[in-house]
Design a protein around this motif. Structure first.
Motif, mmCIF file in Angstrom:
data_model
loop_
_atom_site.group_PDB
_atom_site.id
_atom_site.type_symbol
_atom_site.label_atom_id
_atom_site.label_comp_id
_atom_site.label_asym_id
_atom_site.label_seq_id
_atom_site.Cartn_x
_atom_site.Cartn_y
_atom_site.Cartn_z
ATOM 1 N N TYR A 168 -29.542 28.099 84.386
ATOM 2 C CA TYR A 168 -28.869 27.684 83.156
ATOM 3 C C TYR A 168 -29.549 26.453 82.551
ATOM 4 O O TYR A 168 -29.747 26.370 81.329
ATOM 5 N N LEU A 169 -29.902 25.490 83.402
ATOM 6 C CA LEU A 169 -30.580 24.298 82.907
ATOM 7 C C LEU A 169 -31.956 24.642 82.334
ATOM 8 O O LEU A 169 -32.368 24.102 81.303
ATOM 9 N N GLN A 171 -32.863 27.504 81.064
ATOM 10 C CA GLN A 171 -32.688 28.249 79.814
ATOM 11 C C GLN A 171 -32.263 27.337 78.669
ATOM 12 O O GLN A 171 -32.359 27.728 77.502
ATOM 13 N N ASN A 172 -31.772 26.153 79.010
ATOM 14 C CA ASN A 172 -31.340 25.196 77.991
ATOM 15 C C ASN A 172 -32.250 23.963 78.001
ATOM 16 O O ASN A 172 -31.783 22.823 77.876
ATOM 17 N N GLN A 173 -33.543 24.207 78.153
ATOM 18 C CA GLN A 173 -34.511 23.117 78.179
ATOM 19 C C GLN A 173 -34.409 22.284 76.899
ATOM 20 O O GLN A 173 -34.299 22.811 75.803
ATOM 21 N N LYS A 175 -31.995 20.183 76.067
ATOM 22 C CA LYS A 175 -30.645 19.787 75.672
ATOM 23 C C LYS A 175 -29.841 19.383 76.893
ATOM 24 O O LYS A 175 -30.106 19.812 78.014
ATOM 25 N N THR A 176 -28.868 18.527 76.663
ATOM 26 C CA THR A 176 -27.971 18.118 77.736
ATOM 27 C C THR A 176 -26.852 19.140 77.877
ATOM 28 O O THR A 176 -26.176 19.473 76.907
ATOM 29 N N VAL A 177 -26.694 19.632 79.087
ATOM 30 C CA VAL A 177 -25.628 20.594 79.389
ATOM 31 C C VAL A 177 -24.443 19.830 79.956
ATOM 32 O O VAL A 177 -24.584 19.082 80.929
ATOM 33 N N GLU A 181 -19.360 22.726 80.618
ATOM 34 C CA GLU A 181 -20.140 23.915 80.263
ATOM 35 C C GLU A 181 -20.694 24.582 81.518
ATOM 36 O O GLU A 181 -20.651 25.816 81.658
ATOM 37 N N TYR A 185 -19.684 28.214 83.132
ATOM 38 C CA TYR A 185 -20.736 29.219 83.350
ATOM 39 C C TYR A 185 -20.759 29.689 84.802
ATOM 40 O O TYR A 185 -20.883 30.885 85.081
#
Length: 229
Positions: A168-169, A171-173, A175-177, A181, A185
């Protein structure tokens, strides 16, 4: 039809649980002998395990630790007390989820369905890459690529939740998750998950990365969440 293995020493609980799960569309295998339990689970062909943490002559935490050496089968630990220590033990040894006794069978069913849903979703995106690391989703393995061409990649075995956190992290390079969230997930719900459970999983991922020379990959944004650095 999916099969669930039940490792529980209370015969009445076993009988009631097996009947409840059967009525909700699952096959059940009850493991009654508590010797070589990891081998029995691996040989059972079950799709999931409900593992009591307190067994006569055996410790559920040690059983889980040994099971993780031979199988990535999803495990929901059943604890006798809803304490942070039980939670830490479960997550440190590689449990996918846990529930405390006495539990509402309907809540247990939600936990089971959530874990199976996570497994189904994780089949997407077989490989995800970030910098010098590559995540093999299907095998639950992280590959740390060598600094120089021609070297051998280091492989790191992950639990399902560890893999999903990194996936997940990655895939969201950029940006702060947020913590909420990630919890949503990972567990498809925020209602039944203690916030500390996520912290335990994050720390385990960081520890495995550090052992293979990858430091400060997951950065904490205080009061917000996490970011790949």
């Amino acid at each position: 039809m999916k099969t669930i293995a039940i490792v529980e020493d209370d015969e009445e609980i076993c009988s009631q649980l097996a009947g409840f799960l059967s009525n909700n569309g699952y096959d059940c295998i009850v493991i009654k002998a508590f010797e070589r339990v990891p081998q029995q689970i691996a040989a059972s062909g079950a799709d999931m395990v409900l593992l009591d943490i307190t067994l006569p002559g055996a410790d559920g935490g040690n059983i889980l630790r040994k099971l993780r050496e031979i199988s990535n089968i999803p495990v929901i630990m059943v604890t006798s007390k809803n304490t942070e220590m039980d939670e830490v033990i479960c997550m440190t040894y590689g449990a996918d989820d846990f529930i405390a006794k006495p539990y509402n069978p309907a809540i247990l069913l939600l936990h089971i369905e959530a874990v199976f849903k996570r497994l189904d979703n994780s089949a997407e995106d077989s490989f995800v890459t970030y910098g010098k690391i590559r995540l093999d989703v299907g095998r639950c393995v992280l590959e740390v690529l060598p600094e120089q061409a021609g070297g051998a990649a280091q492989t790191v075995e992950l639990t399902k939740n560890e893999m999903r956190i990194l996936r997940y992290l990655m895939q969201n390079q950029g940006k702060t998750v947020t913590r909420d969230e990630l919890i949503s997930y990972l567990w498809d719900s925020e209602e039944f998950v203690d916030d500390n459970t996520l912290t335990v999983n994050i720390n385990r991922v960081r520890g495995k990365l550090k052992e293979h020379g990858v430091v400060d990959l997951i950065k904490t944004k205080r009061g917000i969440g996490y970011l790949l650095g």
